[in-house]
Motif scaffolding. Structure first.
Motif, PDB file in Angstrom:
ATOM      1  N   LEU A  86      -8.256  10.105  -9.332  1.00 10.04           N
ATOM      2  CA  LEU A  86      -9.368   9.414  -9.782  1.00 10.04           C
ATOM      3  C   LEU A  86      -9.664   7.844  -9.047  1.00 10.04           C
ATOM      4  CD1 LEU A  86     -11.709   8.653 -11.900  1.00 10.04           C
ATOM      5  CD2 LEU A  86      -9.952   7.621 -13.272  1.00 10.04           C
ATOM      6  N   LEU A  87      -8.515   7.130  -8.821  1.00  5.92           N
ATOM      7  CA  LEU A  87      -8.580   6.015  -7.984  1.00  5.92           C
ATOM      8  C   LEU A  87      -8.675   6.061  -6.483  1.00  5.92           C
ATOM      9  CD1 LEU A  87      -6.132   3.767 -10.070  1.00  5.92           C
ATOM     10  CD2 LEU A  87      -8.465   4.127 -10.607  1.00  5.92           C
ATOM     11  N   HIS A  88      -8.421   7.315  -6.095  1.00  7.21           N
ATOM     12  CA  HIS A  88      -8.418   7.747  -4.550  1.00  7.21           C
ATOM     13  C   HIS A  88      -9.474   8.421  -4.101  1.00  7.21           C
ATOM     14  CE1 HIS A  88      -4.556   5.777  -3.485  1.00  7.21           C
ATOM     15  NE2 HIS A  88      -4.240   5.954  -4.528  1.00  7.21           N
ATOM     16  N   VAL A 104      -0.463   0.611  -6.364  1.00  7.05           N
ATOM     17  CA  VAL A 104      -1.468  -0.355  -5.551  1.00  7.05           C
ATOM     18  C   VAL A 104      -2.318   0.273  -4.776  1.00  7.05           C
ATOM     19  CG1 VAL A 104      -1.405  -2.273  -3.917  1.00  7.05           C
ATOM     20  CG2 VAL A 104       0.108  -2.437  -5.767  1.00  7.05           C
ATOM     21  N   ILE A 105      -3.540  -0.122  -4.580  1.00  2.11           N
ATOM     22  CA  ILE A 105      -4.816   0.536  -3.820  1.00  2.11           C
ATOM     23  C   ILE A 105      -5.704  -0.621  -3.281  1.00  2.11           C
ATOM     24  CG2 ILE A 105      -5.872   0.879  -6.034  1.00  2.11           C
ATOM     25  CD1 ILE A 105      -7.232   3.247  -4.693  1.00  2.11           C
ATOM     26  N   ASP A 106      -6.093  -0.538  -2.157  1.00  2.00           N
ATOM     27  CA  ASP A 106      -7.032  -1.533  -1.462  1.00  2.00           C
ATOM     28  C   ASP A 106      -8.137  -1.650  -2.390  1.00  2.00           C
ATOM     29  OD1 ASP A 106      -7.690  -2.747   1.207  1.00  2.00           O
ATOM     30  OD2 ASP A 106      -9.303  -1.637   0.822  1.00  2.00           O
ATOM     31  N   GLU A 107      -8.826  -2.737  -2.329  1.00  2.00           N
ATOM     32  CA  GLU A 107      -9.960  -2.961  -3.362  1.00  2.00           C
ATOM     33  C   GLU A 107     -11.145  -2.112  -2.700  1.00  2.00           C
ATOM     34  OE1 GLU A 107     -10.687  -4.517  -6.083  1.00  2.00           O
ATOM     35  OE2 GLU A 107      -8.778  -5.267  -6.600  1.00  2.00           O
ATOM     36  N   LYS A 108     -11.522  -2.271  -1.466  1.00  3.05           N
ATOM     37  CA  LYS A 108     -12.406  -1.575  -0.911  1.00  3.05           C
ATOM     38  C   LYS A 108     -12.435   0.147  -1.149  1.00  3.05           C
ATOM     39  CE  LYS A 108     -13.406  -4.613   3.111  1.00  3.05           C
ATOM     40  NZ  LYS A 108     -13.430  -4.808   4.606  1.00  3.05           N
ATOM     41  N   ASP A 109     -11.174   0.655  -0.941  1.00  2.03           N
ATOM     42  CA  ASP A 109     -11.176   1.990  -1.557  1.00  2.03           C
ATOM     43  C   ASP A 109     -11.233   2.300  -2.759  1.00  2.03           C
ATOM     44  OD1 ASP A 109     -10.341   2.519   1.140  1.00  2.03           O
ATOM     45  OD2 ASP A 109      -8.242   2.459   1.021  1.00  2.03           O
ATOM     46  N   LEU A 110     -10.842   1.345  -3.630  1.00  4.19           N
ATOM     47  CA  LEU A 110     -10.968   1.353  -5.002  1.00  4.19           C
ATOM     48  C   LEU A 110     -12.325   1.311  -5.510  1.00  4.19           C
ATOM     49  CD1 LEU A 110      -9.311   1.551  -7.793  1.00  4.19           C
ATOM     50  CD2 LEU A 110      -9.564  -0.977  -7.780  1.00  4.19           C
ATOM     51  N   LEU A 111     -13.188   0.497  -4.806  1.00  2.00           N
ATOM     52  CA  LEU A 111     -14.512   0.636  -5.130  1.00  2.00           C
ATOM     53  C   LEU A 111     -15.406   1.564  -4.641  1.00  2.00           C
ATOM     54  CD1 LEU A 111     -17.202  -1.200  -5.991  1.00  2.00           C
ATOM     55  CD2 LEU A 111     -17.141  -2.105  -3.676  1.00  2.00           C
TER      56      LEU A 111
END
Length: 199
Positions: free
Chosen positions: A41-43, A183-190
């Protein structure tokens, strides 16, 4: 078996086939699928099970996987007991969530993508780092926001909103290998959030 149910069944089978003992409790399978679904979901902005989630006392539960593992046939549309038995053998005990599930051989996972398998492998990696997946799942906001309600009774549940998974301000920190996974990069998360909202 209907495609959505088949994909979830294949995901559960994959987890079993790639676990050390090749058999796991229903409770553990449900938690492993949660972490796989959460990772994808997050990726990628989607889940493997394409399922509603509920918060229960022992952690998040995929409704679709729950219906398969407990053989709630009336909730699985046209699928039957035989469809489920093609994938799994069950040794039911009390409490039922401690029942052991083992696999029956299938030749290939036709419904799972490479991204799905990667997320399932991540879930198995999490299990190697932290075997108590129930306790781990309680650290995440999407379950924690329902904690006071669901902790009162073992069968009490609350509908989870998977959008809560994207709130990085609520991400737990572990100071170990788990941080590298969660942990995931904010831009990738968006981007993943936008994909999820667009589905």
């Amino acid at each position: 078996m209907r495609l959505r149910n088949k994909k979830t069944a294949e995901a559960l089978h994959y987890l079993l086939a790639n676990s050390k003992e090749r058999k796991l409790s229903i409770l553990l399978l449900l938690k492993l699928l949660f972490f796989a679904d959460r990772h994808l979901l997050l990726h990628e902005g989607k889940t493997i099970s394409n399922s509603k989630y509920v918060a229960m006392k022992l952690g998040p539960v995929s409704s679709r996987a729950n219906n398969i593992l407990y053989k709630k046939i009336s909730y699985l549309n046209e699928d039957s007991d035989d469809d489920i038995n093609n994938y799994f053998s069950f040794n039911y005990v009390a409490p039922k969530y401690n029942s052991l599930v083992s696999i029956k051989n299938i030749s290939q996972y036709t419904s799972l993508s490479s991204f799905d398998k990667e997320a399932l492998n991540i879930a198995l990696k999490i299990f190697k780092i932290e075997p108590n997946l129930c306790e781990l799942s309680h650290k995440f906001y999407e379950w924690k926001k329902h904690e006071s309600w669901v902790q009162e009774k073992i069968n009490r549940s609350a509908k989870m909103d998977l959008l809560d998974c994207f709130d990085s301000s609520q991400f737990p920190h572990f100071n170990n290998e788990l941080d590298d996974i969660f942990v995931i990069d904010e831009k990738d998360l968006l981007l993943s959030k936008e994909c999820y909202l667009g589905n």
